[in-house]
Design a protein around this motif. Structure first.
Motif, short mmCIF file in Angstrom:
data_model
loop_
_atom_site.label_atom_id
_atom_site.label_comp_id
_atom_site.label_asym_id
_atom_site.label_seq_id
_atom_site.Cartn_x
_atom_site.Cartn_y
_atom_site.Cartn_z
N ALA A 336 0.70 -1.26 -0.10
CA ALA A 336 -0.18 -0.03 0.05
C ALA A 336 0.81 1.34 -0.07
CB ALA A 336 -1.09 -0.06 1.11
N ILE A 337 1.75 1.32 0.80
CA ILE A 337 2.86 2.24 1.18
C ILE A 337 3.42 2.75 -0.33
CG2 ILE A 337 4.84 1.22 1.77
CD1 ILE A 337 3.58 4.69 2.54
N VAL A 338 3.97 1.54 -1.08
CA VAL A 338 4.53 1.90 -2.41
C VAL A 338 3.46 2.27 -3.52
CG1 VAL A 338 5.73 0.41 -4.16
CG2 VAL A 338 6.39 -0.04 -2.11
N THR A 339 2.00 1.97 -3.46
CA THR A 339 1.14 2.49 -4.04
C THR A 339 0.96 3.91 -4.05
OG1 THR A 339 0.09 0.11 -4.18
CG2 THR A 339 -1.32 2.27 -4.92
N VAL A 340 0.87 4.24 -2.88
CA VAL A 340 0.56 5.90 -2.67
C VAL A 340 1.94 6.53 -3.28
CG1 VAL A 340 0.16 7.54 -0.94
CG2 VAL A 340 -0.64 5.36 -0.70
N ILE A 341 3.04 6.14 -2.77
CA ILE A 341 4.12 6.81 -3.24
C ILE A 341 4.26 6.95 -4.63
CG2 ILE A 341 6.65 6.84 -3.33
CD1 ILE A 341 6.73 5.72 -0.57
N VAL A 357 -0.28 4.90 -14.92
CA VAL A 357 0.47 3.90 -15.04
C VAL A 357 1.74 3.56 -14.00
CG1 VAL A 357 0.77 4.36 -17.51
CG2 VAL A 357 2.54 5.50 -15.93
N ALA A 358 1.43 4.24 -12.79
CA ALA A 358 2.18 4.28 -11.69
C ALA A 358 2.41 3.05 -10.94
CB ALA A 358 2.01 5.37 -10.91
N ILE A 359 1.19 2.37 -10.92
CA ILE A 359 1.27 1.06 -10.15
C ILE A 359 2.00 -0.11 -10.98
CG2 ILE A 359 -0.31 -0.75 -9.22
CD1 ILE A 359 -2.13 1.36 -8.38
N PRO A 360 1.65 -0.42 -12.23
CA PRO A 360 2.20 -1.34 -12.90
C PRO A 360 3.74 -1.01 -13.03
CG PRO A 360 0.93 -0.20 -14.48
CD PRO A 360 0.24 0.30 -13.00
N VAL A 361 4.04 0.23 -13.16
CA VAL A 361 5.63 0.57 -13.14
C VAL A 361 6.24 0.08 -11.77
CG1 VAL A 361 7.20 2.36 -13.51
CG2 VAL A 361 5.38 2.48 -15.05
N ALA A 362 5.47 0.46 -11.00
CA ALA A 362 6.22 0.07 -9.67
C ALA A 362 6.26 -1.24 -9.23
CB ALA A 362 5.37 0.90 -8.33
#
Length: 380
Positions: A336-341, A357-362
């Motif tokens: 969750a914290i990585v998702t928000v950041i 595209v932030a979540i699939p890139v993360a």
């Protein structure tokens, strides 16, 4: 080949003989298997000249790439988004190809079905949207009077947050050029970008196997099998996220439409479409959509306003803890914290596209860290 009489008088016979020898050697090197000859010996990489030239060339190439990226930022964003969508559509195309569809027919089928679904949706939604837009224009003077009346709830909010001034500034902009003319240019630019995005996505989906193979061939042969496994896993994560996020957004729009129709909130279809579009943006999209719909519900009554807030809070919990884990949780496992950041950073860099595209890139970066970086660090 020119005769001795046809050669220029200043040509040196010794130089001509050397060139003729090189031509003869070139003819001997050319074979059927290698028409341009075999590759020669590599340069001495420890030579100071080679080191200096390589360093200077590296700096020049990096500087040139930075300038190209800055100058083509908008185009590169469109290309990247089209490739992202193509990877997301690929699972549907692959499902058809596994059932003995030729690839061209599978790609055509997917896009035709998508366009038919979009056309049917617009056919059903446009009359309602036009009707609700007409109602809004007719009721706008009443909303304006309420906003100026300090005894109403809307008037109190306007007095406290200056809603009317902010709305007028947003609509008018700095003069006519920034208002109506600027809005027209923005709409034309958006339509052009959407058309380019659709065309690029079609081409990317059609040629994705060749793009995939060409990309993997850039990796050294000894590392290529491992790269294929990791790369295909990243493609799977992106595809699962795109299709899953789209399904969740449709669910959000449908549930919002049902809720608004039950409680008689105006502009139900328009608000439901807004919710579905905003819900595509992780984390913040559903929050913004809930605020917008709740403010419109306030025009009905205060209990409907509070009930709508409760509905969006409840839906957000259902989406986070039920829909997302079941629909896209298996494909994209991001803390969750990585998702928000990731969403914050992506939005700051590329706006809405970056947040999308932030979540699939993360997820891809986490996979690379887990499979490549951690093992190397553990061995040192």
């Amino acid at each position: 080949m020119p005769t001795p009489e046809e050669r220029p008088a200043e040509e040196n016979p010794a130089e001509r003989g050397s060139f003729a020898d090189a031509e003869a050697a070139a003819a001997e090197l050319s074979t059927t298997a290698e028409p341009l000859g075999a590759t020669g010996k590599v340069f001495n990489r420890r030579s100071p000249f080679v080191i200096g030239m390589a360093g200077a060339a590296g700096v020049a190439v990096v500087y040139g790439l930075v300038q190209v990226i800055v100058g083509l930022e908008d185009v590169l964003v469109l290309i990247g988004l089209a490739l992202f969508l193509a990877i997301g559509i690929e699972p549907a195309v692959a499902w058809l190809t596994r059932r003995r569809f030729p690839r061209w027919l599978a790609v055509t089928t997917v896009f035709v079905v998508g366009l038919l679904a979009l056309g049917g949706f617009l056919t059903a939604a446009i009359p309602a949207l036009v009707e609700q837009a007409t109602q809004f224009v007719a009721r706008a003077p009443g909303y304006l009077r309420d906003a100026q009346n300090h005894n109403t709830v809307l008037g109190g909010l306007n007095e406290r947050f200056h809603l009317q001034q902010q709305l007028e500034a947003l609509i008018s902009g700095p003069g006519l050029g920034g208002g109506l003319l600027g809005a027209g240019r923005a709409v034309f630019s958006a339509l052009t970008n959407v058309l380019i995005l659709i065309v690029l996505t079609v081409y990317f989906v059609a040629d994705l196997p060749r793009i995939r193979a060409g990309g993997y061939r850039l990796i050294p042969h000894s590392r290529r099998p491992r790269a294929i496994l990791i790369g295909d896993e990243i493609f799977t994560k992106v595809g699962g996220y795109v299709l899953g996020n789209l399904a969740i957004s449709v669910i959000a729009g449908v549930l919002t439409l049902i809720w608004l129709l039950i409680f008689g909130v105006p502009y139900a279809a328009l608000l439901a479409i807004t919710v579905a579009i905003l819900d595509l943006v992780p984390v913040v999209g559903s929050v913004v959509a809930g605020v917008v719909v709740s403010l419109v519900a306030l025009t009905v009554s205060l209990p409907v306003f509070l009930a709508t807030i409760g509905f969006f809070v409840g839906y957000r919990l259902v989406e986070d803890y039920l829909l997302v884990p079941r629909i896209i949780g298996g494909a994209v496992k991001v803390p969750a914290i990585v998702t928000v950041i990731a969403v914050i950073v992506g939005g700051a860099l590329l706006g809405v596209v970056g947040a999308l595209v932030a979540i699939p890139v993360a997820a891809a970066l986490l996979l690379l860290v887990r499979e490549i970086l951690y093992p190397r660090l553990d061995r040192t």
